[in-house]
Design a protein around this motif. Structure first.
Motif, PDB file in Angstrom:
ATOM      1  N   CYS A  40      69.597  58.629  32.097  1.00 60.51           N
ATOM      2  CA  CYS A  40      70.310  59.496  31.035  1.00 60.51           C
ATOM      3  C   CYS A  40      70.720  60.781  31.130  1.00 60.51           C
ATOM      4  O   CYS A  40      69.791  61.462  31.839  1.00 60.51           O
ATOM      5  CB  CYS A  40      69.038  59.153  29.960  1.00 60.51           C
ATOM      6  SG  CYS A  40      69.543  59.649  28.197  1.00 60.51           S
ATOM      7  N   SER A  60      74.846  57.041  29.489  1.00 60.68           N
ATOM      8  CA  SER A  60      75.677  56.681  28.369  1.00 60.68           C
ATOM      9  C   SER A  60      77.026  55.982  28.565  1.00 60.68           C
ATOM     10  O   SER A  60      77.544  55.399  27.692  1.00 60.68           O
ATOM     11  CB  SER A  60      75.599  57.780  27.306  1.00 60.68           C
ATOM     12  OG  SER A  60      76.365  58.982  28.024  1.00 60.68           O
ATOM     13  N   GLY A  91      70.985  51.908  19.019  1.00 57.58           N
ATOM     14  CA  GLY A  91      70.940  51.147  17.939  1.00 57.58           C
ATOM     15  C   GLY A  91      69.910  50.173  17.901  1.00 57.58           C
ATOM     16  O   GLY A  91      68.802  50.165  18.092  1.00 57.58           O
ATOM     17  N   ARG A 140      67.056  53.086  26.884  1.00 53.72           N
ATOM     18  CA  ARG A 140      67.580  54.027  25.836  1.00 53.72           C
ATOM     19  C   ARG A 140      68.541  53.442  25.169  1.00 53.72           C
ATOM     20  O   ARG A 140      69.527  52.970  25.460  1.00 53.72           O
ATOM     21  CB  ARG A 140      68.329  54.910  26.757  1.00 53.72           C
ATOM     22  CG  ARG A 140      68.397  56.396  25.993  1.00 53.72           C
ATOM     23  CD  ARG A 140      69.510  56.101  24.791  1.00 53.72           C
ATOM     24  NE  ARG A 140      69.854  57.388  23.930  1.00 53.72           N
ATOM     25  CZ  ARG A 140      69.819  57.573  22.888  1.00 53.72           C
ATOM     26  NH1 ARG A 140      68.810  56.537  22.221  1.00 53.72           N
ATOM     27  NH2 ARG A 140      69.811  58.454  22.088  1.00 53.72           N
ATOM     28  N   ASN A 141      67.940  52.918  23.887  1.00 50.58           N
ATOM     29  CA  ASN A 141      68.732  52.351  22.942  1.00 50.58           C
ATOM     30  C   ASN A 141      69.136  53.268  21.671  1.00 50.58           C
ATOM     31  O   ASN A 141      68.291  54.034  21.058  1.00 50.58           O
ATOM     32  CB  ASN A 141      68.014  51.082  22.254  1.00 50.58           C
ATOM     33  CG  ASN A 141      67.835  50.092  23.162  1.00 50.58           C
ATOM     34  OD1 ASN A 141      68.389  50.118  24.488  1.00 50.58           O
ATOM     35  ND2 ASN A 141      66.892  49.179  22.906  1.00 50.58           N
ATOM     36  N   HIS A 162      66.773  44.186  26.677  1.00 47.40           N
ATOM     37  CA  HIS A 162      67.203  45.656  26.284  1.00 47.40           C
ATOM     38  C   HIS A 162      68.074  46.290  27.349  1.00 47.40           C
ATOM     39  O   HIS A 162      68.787  47.401  27.042  1.00 47.40           O
ATOM     40  CB  HIS A 162      65.785  46.495  26.360  1.00 47.40           C
ATOM     41  CG  HIS A 162      64.815  46.517  25.421  1.00 47.40           C
ATOM     42  ND1 HIS A 162      65.230  46.497  24.038  1.00 47.40           N
ATOM     43  CD2 HIS A 162      63.632  45.675  25.254  1.00 47.40           C
ATOM     44  CE1 HIS A 162      64.202  46.246  23.186  1.00 47.40           C
ATOM     45  NE2 HIS A 162      63.437  45.621  23.732  1.00 47.40           N
ATOM     46  N   LYS A 184      76.246  48.679  27.164  1.00 47.96           N
ATOM     47  CA  LYS A 184      75.360  47.339  27.168  1.00 47.96           C
ATOM     48  C   LYS A 184      75.828  46.349  26.105  1.00 47.96           C
ATOM     49  O   LYS A 184      76.603  46.862  25.182  1.00 47.96           O
ATOM     50  CB  LYS A 184      73.750  47.680  27.068  1.00 47.96           C
ATOM     51  CG  LYS A 184      73.394  48.735  27.969  1.00 47.96           C
ATOM     52  CD  LYS A 184      71.808  48.866  27.791  1.00 47.96           C
ATOM     53  CE  LYS A 184      71.533  49.707  26.875  1.00 47.96           C
ATOM     54  NZ  LYS A 184      69.933  50.156  26.555  1.00 47.96           N
ATOM     55  N   GLY A 187      79.959  47.291  22.208  1.00 50.08           N
ATOM     56  CA  GLY A 187      78.666  46.667  22.484  1.00 50.08           C
ATOM     57  C   GLY A 187      78.432  45.925  21.132  1.00 50.08           C
ATOM     58  O   GLY A 187      78.894  46.313  20.105  1.00 50.08           O
ATOM     59  N   ASP A 239      75.507  45.685  19.775  1.00 45.13           N
ATOM     60  CA  ASP A 239      74.113  46.311  19.166  1.00 45.13           C
ATOM     61  C   ASP A 239      74.428  46.892  17.805  1.00 45.13           C
ATOM     62  O   ASP A 239      75.337  47.808  17.773  1.00 45.13           O
ATOM     63  CB  ASP A 239      73.465  47.061  19.949  1.00 45.13           C
ATOM     64  CG  ASP A 239      74.100  48.345  20.649  1.00 45.13           C
ATOM     65  OD1 ASP A 239      75.491  48.160  20.979  1.00 45.13           O
ATOM     66  OD2 ASP A 239      73.860  49.516  20.892  1.00 45.13           O
ATOM     67  N   TYR A 259      76.555  64.182  24.442  1.00 45.57           N
ATOM     68  CA  TYR A 259      76.867  64.062  25.843  1.00 45.57           C
ATOM     69  C   TYR A 259      78.190  65.307  26.306  1.00 45.57           C
ATOM     70  O   TYR A 259      78.848  64.726  26.938  1.00 45.57           O
ATOM     71  CB  TYR A 259      77.405  62.563  26.070  1.00 45.57           C
ATOM     72  CG  TYR A 259      76.237  61.479  25.865  1.00 45.57           C
ATOM     73  CD1 TYR A 259      75.198  61.515  26.488  1.00 45.57           C
ATOM     74  CD2 TYR A 259      76.498  60.837  24.712  1.00 45.57           C
ATOM     75  CE1 TYR A 259      74.185  60.778  26.092  1.00 45.57           C
ATOM     76  CE2 TYR A 259      75.289  59.911  24.350  1.00 45.57           C
ATOM     77  CZ  TYR A 259      74.245  59.989  24.954  1.00 45.57           C
ATOM     78  OH  TYR A 259      73.366  59.060  24.545  1.00 45.57           O
ATOM     79  N   TYR A 297      84.220  51.583  25.425  1.00 47.92           N
ATOM     80  CA  TYR A 297      83.412  50.399  25.444  1.00 47.92           C
ATOM     81  C   TYR A 297      82.988  50.059  24.136  1.00 47.92           C
ATOM     82  O   TYR A 297      82.847  51.186  23.226  1.00 47.92           O
ATOM     83  CB  TYR A 297      82.457  50.252  26.655  1.00 47.92           C
ATOM     84  CG  TYR A 297      81.202  51.295  26.202  1.00 47.92           C
ATOM     85  CD1 TYR A 297      80.276  50.740  25.227  1.00 47.92           C
ATOM     86  CD2 TYR A 297      80.949  52.122  26.956  1.00 47.92           C
ATOM     87  CE1 TYR A 297      79.288  51.656  25.148  1.00 47.92           C
ATOM     88  CE2 TYR A 297      79.945  53.112  26.812  1.00 47.92           C
ATOM     89  CZ  TYR A 297      79.087  52.623  25.914  1.00 47.92           C
ATOM     90  OH  TYR A 297      77.863  53.799  25.543  1.00 47.92           O
ATOM     91  N   ILE A 341      76.746  53.255  19.375  1.00 51.66           N
ATOM     92  CA  ILE A 341      77.638  53.957  20.461  1.00 51.66           C
ATOM     93  C   ILE A 341      78.869  53.520  21.035  1.00 51.66           C
ATOM     94  O   ILE A 341      78.684  52.191  20.944  1.00 51.66           O
ATOM     95  CB  ILE A 341      76.602  54.360  21.579  1.00 51.66           C
ATOM     96  CG1 ILE A 341      77.102  55.545  22.508  1.00 51.66           C
ATOM     97  CG2 ILE A 341      76.017  52.849  22.288  1.00 51.66           C
ATOM     98  CD1 ILE A 341      76.113  55.934  23.345  1.00 51.66           C
TER      99      ILE A 341
HETATM  100  N1  LIG Z   1      75.814  49.445  23.724  1.00 48.23           N
HETATM  101  C1  LIG Z   1      75.132  50.276  24.201  1.00 48.23           C
HETATM  102  N2  LIG Z   1      75.103  50.722  25.273  1.00 48.23           N
HETATM  103  C2  LIG Z   1      74.406  51.715  25.715  1.00 48.23           C
HETATM  104  C3  LIG Z   1      73.583  52.341  24.918  1.00 48.23           C
HETATM  105  C4  LIG Z   1      73.396  51.927  23.652  1.00 48.23           C
HETATM  106  O1  LIG Z   1      72.463  52.449  22.916  1.00 48.23           O
HETATM  107  N3  LIG Z   1      74.039  50.706  23.237  1.00 48.23           N
HETATM  108  N4  LIG Z   1      72.770  53.339  25.473  1.00 48.23           N
HETATM  109  C5  LIG Z   1      73.191  54.181  26.537  1.00 48.23           C
HETATM  110  C6  LIG Z   1      72.418  55.041  27.003  1.00 48.23           C
HETATM  111  S1  LIG Z   1      72.724  56.721  26.113  1.00 48.23           S
HETATM  112  C7  LIG Z   1      71.684  55.034  28.417  1.00 48.23           C
HETATM  113  S2  LIG Z   1      70.945  56.420  28.942  1.00 48.23           S
HETATM  114  C8  LIG Z   1      71.897  53.802  28.968  1.00 48.23           C
HETATM  115  C9  LIG Z   1      70.651  53.469  29.089  1.00 48.23           C
HETATM  116  O2  LIG Z   1      70.400  52.264  29.856  1.00 48.23           O
HETATM  117  P1  LIG Z   1      69.100  51.396  29.853  1.00 48.23           P
HETATM  118  O3  LIG Z   1      68.480  51.038  28.795  1.00 48.23           O
HETATM  119  O4  LIG Z   1      69.388  50.109  30.756  1.00 48.23           O
HETATM  120  O5  LIG Z   1      68.195  52.060  30.887  1.00 48.23           O
HETATM  121  O6  LIG Z   1      72.520  52.588  28.368  1.00 48.23           O
HETATM  122  C10 LIG Z   1      73.903  53.216  27.805  1.00 48.23           C
HETATM  123  N5  LIG Z   1      74.707  52.010  26.985  1.00 48.23           N
END
Ligand SMILES: Nc1nc2c(c(=O)[nH]1)N[C@H]1C(S)=C(S)[C@@H](COP(=O)(O)O)O[C@H]1N2
Ligand SMILES: [Mo]
Length: 415
Positions: free
Chosen positions: A141, A250, A94, A91-92, A235, A254, A193, A195, A276, A191, A207
């Motif tokens: 998610c 969320s 960006g 689930r990305n 990913h 990541k 990230g 991306d 959310y 947080y 995000i």
């Molecule tokens: N930086 C960053 N972190 C993020 C996201 C993102 O798009 N960017 N997506 C979030 C959401 S909505 C979910 S559900 C999870 C998904 O983790 P996965 O892709 O490792 O399954 O990461 C979360 N962390």
């Protein structure tokens, strides 16, 4: 079908009529650029109708959108107690950061600042000097199951597979926060990230969410650099991600590069508005809810999945069917698991294993015998430590389609 025809939500009927029209259009051929401008639900239909794109490093995932990339795992591919990296949903929000592709660590660090005595800038080697922590953790998610809501909620139409349980290695977030020294004014963490935003605009974040300091100091909340024994895959947040178990996925940021300890609730991208969030009080399906009446989702509700057999199988009469899967809850362990083969009229307890650690999903299995040929469904229902059970049908409608923990049902033909 769910997506056709108007529905009672006020002010949206034009959109949905249009969607009905577009649905007929996509039954024909579409060029990919046009595809990216369509609402997510329509794009999904188009992809089902033909696009067979594969994601490098992944196998068998169903792609819900390609930009940003969102892909879920079919239930039968979630059978392993630990979800392999090539099967974990994506689930990305960006774009994939360049570093996730190159795996280069130069220029990367984690910044910990805000309401702390000593702001920290840590490399991965610095982080590895903190006490090591390893745990199998569910990430689900908040929108998993969204496809079940009526009236439909916009967003990725996840069915069952926006969930996985992998083994993460890293360090506890609290050890790093304590090293920075948390000021009494700290109430929340946010947080950031690496991306890039979908638009490519460097001033926008894809995000930036967070959670209360109590959850940040919980010994199960971690900073992870490895997933199932490998460096975090592209990913899934290379080189570092948060894992905030039991809460919507969320919260598990990541491609992490900053943790901002805050003196108020975090207000980054997708923290505010309706993202959310669910209504503070139950609402009738289709209700428009003001942002002020929405509350941030905390724990994810009790849920389970059937990973064997596949829905729709033909089975010989007299031979028992082995049914199995996983169960989890953001509110603690699963305490009971039941299955029904008669639409909920009678329930049989399933054998339930304890979790490998708190917030890991638990394996369950049951053997079912069908004395008469015909069509059956197997329903599975988990109960958690709070005594909460999964509902038989889609629970409380909410504008963004979060928290659908209805029982998983599969079809079985006996002949
Ligand atoms: N930086 C960053 N972190 C993020 C996201 C993102 O798009 N960017 N997506 C979030 C959401 S909505 C979910 S559900 C999870 C998904 O983790 P996965 O892709 O490792 O399954 O990461 C979360 N962390
Ligand atoms: Mo999510």
């Amino acid at each position: 079908m769910r997506h056709s025809g108007p529905h009672p939500r006020q002010g949206r009927s034009t959109h949905h009529h249009r969607r009905g029209f577009l649905k007929r259009v996509v039954a024909g051929a579409l060029s990919v650029p046009f595809l990216n401008h369509l609402p997510a639900g329509v794009r999904l239909l188009a992809q089902d109708a033909g696009a067979t794109a594969t994601i490098p490093g992944k196998q068998g995932l169903r792609i819900l959108s390609d930009r940003p990339l969102n892909a879920e795992t079919p239930a039968t591919l979630l059978d392993d107690p630990l979800t392999p990296n090539h099967r974990h949903f994506v689930r990305n929000n960006g774009r994939l950061p360049e570093r996730a592709r190159t795996k280069a660590l130069n220029g990367w660090s984690l910044r910990v600042d805000g309401e702390v005595d000593r702001p920290l800038t840590l490399t991965l080697d610095d982080l590895r000097r903190f006490p090591r922590h390893e745990a199998a953790l569910v990430i689900e998610c908040g929108g998993n199951g969204r496809a079940g809501f009526f009236p439909p909620a916009s967003g990725n139409q996840w069915t069952l597979g926006a969930v996985g349980c992998a083994l993460y290695e890293g360090t506890r977030l609290r050890d790093v926060l304590n090293a920075a020294g948390i000021k009494p004014s700290a109430v929340y963490i946010g947080y950031y990230g690496e991306d890039p935003h979908l638009s490519g605009d460097p001033k926008k974040e894809s995000i930036s969410r967070g959670f209360p300091i109590e959850k940040a100091l919980d010994p199960h909340t971690m900073l992870a650099w490895s997933m199932n024994g490998e460096a975090l895959p592209d990913h899934h947040g290379f080189p570092l991600r948060l894992v905030c178990p039991g809460w919507p996925g969320s919260a598990s940021g990541k491609w992490l590069n900053r943790i901002w300890v805050r003196d108020r609730e975090h207000d980054g991208s997708k923290m505010t508005g309706s993202s959310y969030r669910i209504p503070k009080h139950p609402v009738a399906p289709g209700t428009e809810v003001a942002d002020a009446d929405m509350a941030i989702i905390k724990e994810m509700p009790v849920k389970s999945i059937i990973t064997r057999p596949a829905s729709g199988i033909d089975h010989s009469i007299g031979v028992p069917i082995e049914v199995r899967g996983h169960a989890w809850s953001g509110f603690g362990d699963i305490t009971a698991m039941h299955v029904s083969h008669d639409f909920g009229a009678t329930w049989a307890p399933a054998k339930l294993n304890p979790p490998r650690n708190k917030y890991a999903w638990q394996q369950w299995e049951a053997s079912l015998r069908f004395p008469v040929a015909g069509y059956y469904e197997v329903w599975a229902r988990a109960t958690d430590a709070q005594g909460q059970m999964q509902p038989m049908i889609v629970p409380g409608w909410n504008p963004k389609g979060y928290l659908n923990n209805a029982m998983h049902r599969i079809a079985v033909k006996i002949s």
